[in-house]
Design an enzyme around this catalytic site. Structure first.
Site, short mmCIF file in Angstrom:
data_model
loop_
_atom_site.label_atom_id
_atom_site.label_comp_id
_atom_site.label_asym_id
_atom_site.label_seq_id
_atom_site.Cartn_x
_atom_site.Cartn_y
_atom_site.Cartn_z
N ASP A 22 0.81 -1.21 0.00
CA ASP A 22 0.00 0.00 0.00
C ASP A 22 0.85 1.27 0.00
O ASP A 22 1.99 1.27 0.46
CB ASP A 22 -0.88 0.04 1.25
N ASP A 23 0.23 2.34 -0.48
CA ASP A 23 0.70 3.73 -0.30
C ASP A 23 1.82 4.16 -1.22
O ASP A 23 2.32 5.27 -1.10
CB ASP A 23 1.13 4.00 1.15
N HIS A 73 -6.11 2.65 -4.36
CA HIS A 73 -6.04 2.97 -2.93
C HIS A 73 -6.41 4.44 -2.71
O HIS A 73 -5.89 5.07 -1.79
CB HIS A 73 -4.64 2.66 -2.40
N HIS A 77 -5.69 9.28 -0.12
CA HIS A 77 -5.63 8.49 1.11
C HIS A 77 -6.42 9.11 2.28
O HIS A 77 -5.92 9.19 3.40
CB HIS A 77 -4.18 8.25 1.53
N HIS A 168 3.60 -2.24 3.34
CA HIS A 168 3.61 -0.87 2.82
C HIS A 168 4.95 -0.56 2.17
O HIS A 168 6.01 -0.83 2.75
CB HIS A 168 3.32 0.13 3.94
#
Length: 208
Positions: A22-23, A73, A77, A168
């Site tokens: 993620d991210d 995603h 965020h 992540h």
């Protein structure tokens, strides 16, 4: 058909798992992840943030070119449950358009930031054709940098056939995560596991 729920694991007899990140993308850590999976001929799924894709577009292109999956995603965020539904739609739409532009493919999966969702948001994700993706190893909390051993100790017990694992590669210092992922991938590779994208995993369970 997209269900109004978050998928954390799929039912399969095969020794397969899906690593998700993620991210990102991130110019250092995403490249390190690509190296890890290249060494075992595996694939992963990257739940990318639209703003980060804008910042590091070439890295995102590398991920796609290496055969990994890019999933939604959101664009910036946020906690989606604190937004109006039209604002949620914009967050998903902007990230979706960015991914399609980079990959030339439809986006199939979505992970809500902080796993924060409600029925309306899940229904909206369904309108996009997304499956909402969770994880079995949320307790590892790699995003808090709790230490390599902590990440490993809270991930290993959750691994089974069809597990979806979260890590992540963006938004901060991720050296602990990279080290933990290296160890896990090496262990699982030697145990005979294959590393699939989330879409491959879902397709497998739909046809097994």
């Amino acid at each position: 058909m997209t269900k109004l729920s978050i998928v954390h694991k799929v039912s399969t007899q095969e020794k397969v798992v899906a690593f998700t990140f993620d991210d990102g993308p991130h110019p250092l850590y995403t490249k390190q992840v690509l190296d890890i999976f290249r060494d075992v001929n595996g694939k992963a799924t990257f739940f990318m943030i639209g703003q980060e894709m804008d910042a590091y577009e070439e890295i995102a292109r590398e991920v796609h070119a290496a055969g990994h999956e890019i999933a939604n995603h959101t664009f910036s965020h946020p906690d989606l449950t604190k937004l109006k539904l039209e604002e949620v739609r914009t967050e998903l739409q902007q990230a979706d358009e960015k991914i399609r532009h980079l990959t030339g493919k439809p986006v199939l999966n979505f992970r809500p930031p902080y796993f924060s969702v409600n029925e309306d948001i899940l229904a909206l994700a369904g309108e996009f054709g997304y499956t909402a993706i969770g994880t079995v190893n949320g307790g590892a909390k790699d995003w808090e940098q709790p230490g390599v051993d902590y990440i490993l100790d809270h991930t290993r017990p959750t691994i089974d056939h069809g597990s979806i694992l979260i890590f992540h590669d963006g938004y901060g210092e991720r050296a602990q995560t990279i080290e933990a992922v290296k160890i896990l991938v090496d262990e699982l590779h030697h145990e005979g596991y294959r590393f699939l994208t989330v879409s491959e995993l879902l397709h497998l369970t739909n046809h097994s």
